[in-house]
Design a protein around this motif. Sequence first.
Motif, PDB file in Angstrom:
ATOM      1  N   GLN A 144       0.808  -1.212   0.000  1.00 55.62           N
ATOM      2  CA  GLN A 144       0.000   0.000   0.000  1.00 55.62           C
ATOM      3  C   GLN A 144       0.845   1.269   0.000  1.00 55.62           C
ATOM      4  O   GLN A 144       0.449   2.288  -0.564  1.00 55.62           O
ATOM      5  N   ILE A 145       2.021   1.241   0.642  1.00 56.23           N
ATOM      6  CA  ILE A 145       2.924   2.395   0.594  1.00 56.23           C
ATOM      7  C   ILE A 145       3.356   2.643  -0.843  1.00 56.23           C
ATOM      8  O   ILE A 145       3.352   3.772  -1.321  1.00 56.23           O
ATOM      9  N   HIS A 146       3.812   1.565  -1.486  1.00 62.02           N
ATOM     10  CA  HIS A 146       3.995   1.551  -2.937  1.00 62.02           C
ATOM     11  C   HIS A 146       5.196   2.356  -3.440  1.00 62.02           C
ATOM     12  O   HIS A 146       5.996   1.859  -4.224  1.00 62.02           O
ATOM     13  N   ALA A 147       5.364   3.600  -3.011  1.00 62.68           N
ATOM     14  CA  ALA A 147       6.414   4.458  -3.558  1.00 62.68           C
ATOM     15  C   ALA A 147       7.771   4.075  -2.977  1.00 62.68           C
ATOM     16  O   ALA A 147       7.958   4.055  -1.759  1.00 62.68           O
ATOM     17  N   SER A 148       8.737   3.808  -3.840  1.00 67.51           N
ATOM     18  CA  SER A 148      10.055   3.353  -3.419  1.00 67.51           C
ATOM     19  C   SER A 148      10.774   4.317  -2.479  1.00 67.51           C
ATOM     20  O   SER A 148      11.443   3.870  -1.544  1.00 67.51           O
ATOM     21  N   LEU A 150       9.701   5.873  -0.072  1.00 68.28           N
ATOM     22  CA  LEU A 150       9.111   5.826   1.262  1.00 68.28           C
ATOM     23  C   LEU A 150       9.401   4.536   2.008  1.00 68.28           C
ATOM     24  O   LEU A 150       9.036   4.403   3.179  1.00 68.28           O
ATOM     25  N   VAL A 151      10.043   3.561   1.350  1.00 66.77           N
ATOM     26  CA  VAL A 151      10.364   2.293   2.000  1.00 66.77           C
ATOM     27  C   VAL A 151      11.859   2.216   2.260  1.00 66.77           C
ATOM     28  O   VAL A 151      12.650   2.991   1.717  1.00 66.77           O
ATOM     29  N   ALA A 152      12.271   1.248   3.089  1.00 62.85           N
ATOM     30  CA  ALA A 152      13.620   1.247   3.648  1.00 62.85           C
ATOM     31  C   ALA A 152      14.693   0.718   2.709  1.00 62.85           C
ATOM     32  O   ALA A 152      15.868   1.067   2.857  1.00 62.85           O
ATOM     33  N   THR A 153      14.344  -0.139   1.742  1.00 60.72           N
ATOM     34  CA  THR A 153      15.356  -0.784   0.911  1.00 60.72           C
ATOM     35  C   THR A 153      15.003  -0.696  -0.560  1.00 60.72           C
ATOM     36  O   THR A 153      13.836  -0.549  -0.935  1.00 60.72           O
ATOM     37  N   GLY A 351      16.086   8.020  -4.720  1.00 56.59           N
ATOM     38  CA  GLY A 351      14.653   8.231  -4.878  1.00 56.59           C
ATOM     39  C   GLY A 351      14.243   9.608  -4.391  1.00 56.59           C
ATOM     40  O   GLY A 351      14.758  10.095  -3.379  1.00 56.59           O
ATOM     41  N   VAL A 352      13.332  10.231  -5.094  1.00 60.34           N
ATOM     42  CA  VAL A 352      12.883  11.568  -4.736  1.00 60.34           C
ATOM     43  C   VAL A 352      11.378  11.668  -4.920  1.00 60.34           C
ATOM     44  O   VAL A 352      10.820  11.193  -5.899  1.00 60.34           O
TER      45      VAL A 352
END
Length: 354
Positions: A144-148, A150-153, A351-352
């Motif tokens: 659901q977060i989906h956007a790279s 915003l995730v840790a790896t 990532g931005v």
Amino acid sequence: MTHRQSLKTIFRCTIHKLLAPCLCLFFCLSQQANSYTLGNGYTIGSWTFSGYAVVELVAPIHQHQAVDLSLDDLAMFGQGRFNRYLNPFFEIEYVNQPLWTEGQGAFTHAGKFDLERLYNDILISHNLTLRIGKMLAPVGEWNQIHASPLVATTIRPLTTYFNFSEFISGFSLLYSPQSQWLPNIDLYYQPWTELLPKTREQRPIRYKNITGINLHYGDEFSGQIALSMQHAELTTRRERQTLFTVDGFYDFDYVKLSTQLFYASIYGSESRRRYNHEWGGYLQWVAPVTNRWSVVGRGETFSQRDALQSQQNVVLGVNFRTQNSLVWKLEYVFHWGANLGINEGVYSSVGVMF
């Protein structure tokens, strides 16, 4: 030269190939970030537009696999707020655009456009929303977060996407209670196949007649836990399946722990299937070192229906955020067992959010 020495040589060469382009990209994006505020989007009337971009470099340790620098994802979101009945949302992506491939050169082929999401929200009441269209399935927080950014790896765990429907093309009923002691509920149904699916190369398995439910407790800051169930028929195999997952996280300030576990029962006469079930899960930790730097680690095991062996992988890496909307990631992935799509090697991304 021994096997251990050859791995060290490959790793050393990989690091040199990796750092130069990633540091250049990171420096350029950092300089741009000083001139405006990233991640706020842009509002025009009743519409808000935003998005993200990810440049990724993959350097597997195996000699037959080339080092690859690519625009992994360029996404644009558009959200309109008009009245109770008209609240559209769309997400369009341009993905998998090679920038440079070892031994082949630059821009070897064009990327692909994908329609990730396209839906409308009808606000039935203050707590109840009917969503119609193509949306992300509420199976695990990662999906659901989906956007790279915003995730840790850079590397996504198999547990978060492999062998279940990541998308729903149909109807969803979302309930958000006023009481913190009651769960958020998302009940969804897809009576047909996916609307404008990705290519078979991107997603070889297709699903139809999908039903599911997600119960979600907690908040996005301190901690949460969610329970999910999804039942679906496969259009590319003679199978149907029922998936159960539990996922969540808790932030201890000095370390954030997160996990997702799943079990799937599989039915049907598919000849390739070796097992009538799948299972797996991961445990991940992220520890801040400074306000900008953090270290991350994750271990995962995954048992797939067609594979004789399960796969285990371990990720160790670092993140550097110049601000919340701009992140650089560097990690090494170890891999044992079946080959299910995660290869051992060095991975990095910039990532931005914009």
